[in-house]
Design an enzyme around this catalytic site. Structure first.
Site, mmCIF file in Angstrom:
data_model
loop_
_atom_site.group_PDB
_atom_site.id
_atom_site.type_symbol
_atom_site.label_atom_id
_atom_site.label_comp_id
_atom_site.label_asym_id
_atom_site.label_seq_id
_atom_site.Cartn_x
_atom_site.Cartn_y
_atom_site.Cartn_z
ATOM 1 N N TRP A 99 0.838 -1.080 -0.058
ATOM 2 C CA TRP A 99 -0.003 0.017 -0.001
ATOM 3 C C TRP A 99 0.636 1.215 -0.007
ATOM 4 C CZ3 TRP A 99 -4.052 -1.639 -1.907
ATOM 5 C CH2 TRP A 99 -4.601 -3.102 -1.589
ATOM 6 N N ASP A 166 -1.261 6.898 6.577
ATOM 7 C CA ASP A 166 -2.366 5.970 6.134
ATOM 8 C C ASP A 166 -2.539 4.983 7.223
ATOM 9 O OD1 ASP A 166 -3.831 3.888 5.089
ATOM 10 O OD2 ASP A 166 -2.878 3.296 3.282
ATOM 11 N N LYS A 190 -11.901 -1.918 8.476
ATOM 12 C CA LYS A 190 -11.066 -2.441 9.315
ATOM 13 C C LYS A 190 -11.536 -2.556 10.792
ATOM 14 C CE LYS A 190 -8.205 -3.542 6.102
ATOM 15 N NZ LYS A 190 -8.483 -4.552 5.171
#
Length: 359
Positions: A99, A166, A190
């Site tokens: 990511w 992030d 999440k």
């Protein structure tokens, strides 16, 4: 009973599912949450409550705005440099996984990315340390938790450069000092709510300094002015996130859930280190509490253990296709009883193997 260790979308509390399902049928005078206008006072109240809960649970200082956006963290890979990186300037990036790498690739459309440190050569099994961030960087970007590789960043480097993080897979799982960050973004799927929603926490004073014209839908300032409703927001996702944040508050907040998450992770890592059939894949000091990655000492046993887990009601233990092995994702709503059940499963599998070897 099945135990859900899937990496995402996240497991949610049963009471949140029940509340959300009732609202699907009747949110207001027989109208479903799926069909009401986002401009109604009732839904505006939902957004206000969700915003208040984010600020309260994370102790967000004054001078920061909370946004509910769409497009996932992947859109933020581009929105961050578009809003923060002047043309021709350079931003510093810490490369700790897929990511982070995807975020780095988006910078080239707006300026330059300087990778200040990377763990790529070790397949991202640790968090780099002892690196320097050039003082002329427009900002420093990091990824706090790496779901694929099972590493987590527990400390920030000391820098005067604006910090962007992030935090998609560990936000709300542990106490953080928001004042040390200038922008936090996180896909909600999440620990916050269902897929389709992205949270952004941004320090207002860092915006509007690139000299660049920004399309309205990609401009943080436009979304701040619109109260997260410049366009039709993801109504249901925001509503479920509000319910889930209320659940977290009722449990004692982030500080309390952090202790639960630590207990879950400590118990499972202890078994991985004890059990001769399994081994962890990451540097011990960087082990994620959210995503525990491990492999079999004997790779030939991998399929047998995977089938054994599935037959006994365990969901989502297969590792990411790029690394293989196993991954137990333990987000906020996963009860510690599921972790103990997994430990029991590993011990039973060990006993079975010992018996086969003895026979």
């Amino acid at each position: 009973m099945r135990h859900n260790f899937g990496a995402g979308p996240c497991i949610l509390p049963q009471e949140v599912f029940k509340q959300a399902s009732r609202a699907v049928l009747d949110f207001k005078e027989g109208l479903s949450i799926l069909e009401i206008s986002h401009r109604t006072p009732e839904f505006e109240g939902v957004v206000e409550e969700a915003t208040k809960l984010v600020k309260e649970l994370l102790n967000v200082p004054s001078g920061y705005s909370v946004l509910f956006l769409q497009g996932g963290a992947s859109l933020q890979f581009a929105m961050v440099p578009m809003n923060l990186l002047p043309e021709g300037k350079t931003a510093a990036y810490l490369e700790t996984g897929v990511w982070a790498n995807k975020a780095i690739k988006e910078v080239k459309f707006f300026g330059n990315a300087n990778i200040v440190a990377s763990s790529k050569e070790s397949n991202y099994t640790f968090i780099p340390k002892d690196y320097s961030i050039p003082e002329d960087s427009a900002y420093f970007h990091c990824t706090s938790n790496n779901t694929i590789y099972g590493t987590e960043m527990f400390t920030l480097p000391v820098t005067k450069v604006p910090v962007v993080c992030d935090m998609s897979s560990d936000i709300m799982s542990r106490v953080i000092d928001v004042s040390k960050y200038d922008l936090i973004y996180a896909g909600a799927q999440k620990n916050i709510g269902p897929a389709g929603l992205t949270i952004v926490i941004v320090k207002d004073e860092i915006l509007g300094k690139t000299g660049r014209g920004i399309p309205s839908m990609l401009d943080y300032k436009v979304h701040i002015e619109g109260g997260s409703m410049y366009n039709t927001p993801p109504v249901f996702s925001i509503y479920v996130a509000m319910l889930n944040l209320n659940w977290l508050k009722s449990k004692g907040g982030v500080a309390e859930i952090e202790q639960e998450n630590k207990a879950k992770a400590d118990a499972l890592y202890k078994e991985i280190d004890r059990n001769p059939l399994f081994k962890g894949t990451c540097a011990v000091e960087d082990r994620s509490r959210m995503n525990v990655c491990f492999v079999m000492e004997n790779p030939e046993l991998e399929k047998s253990f995977a089938k054994f887990a599935d037959d006994n009601g365990f969901e989502g233990l297969k590792g990411h296709r790029s690394v293989g092995g196993f991954r137990a994702s333990m987000y906020n709503a996963l009860p510690i009883t599921s972790v103990h059940a997994l430990i029991d499963l590993m011990q039973t599998f060990e006993e079975k193997q010992n018996k086969l070897n003895y026979d």
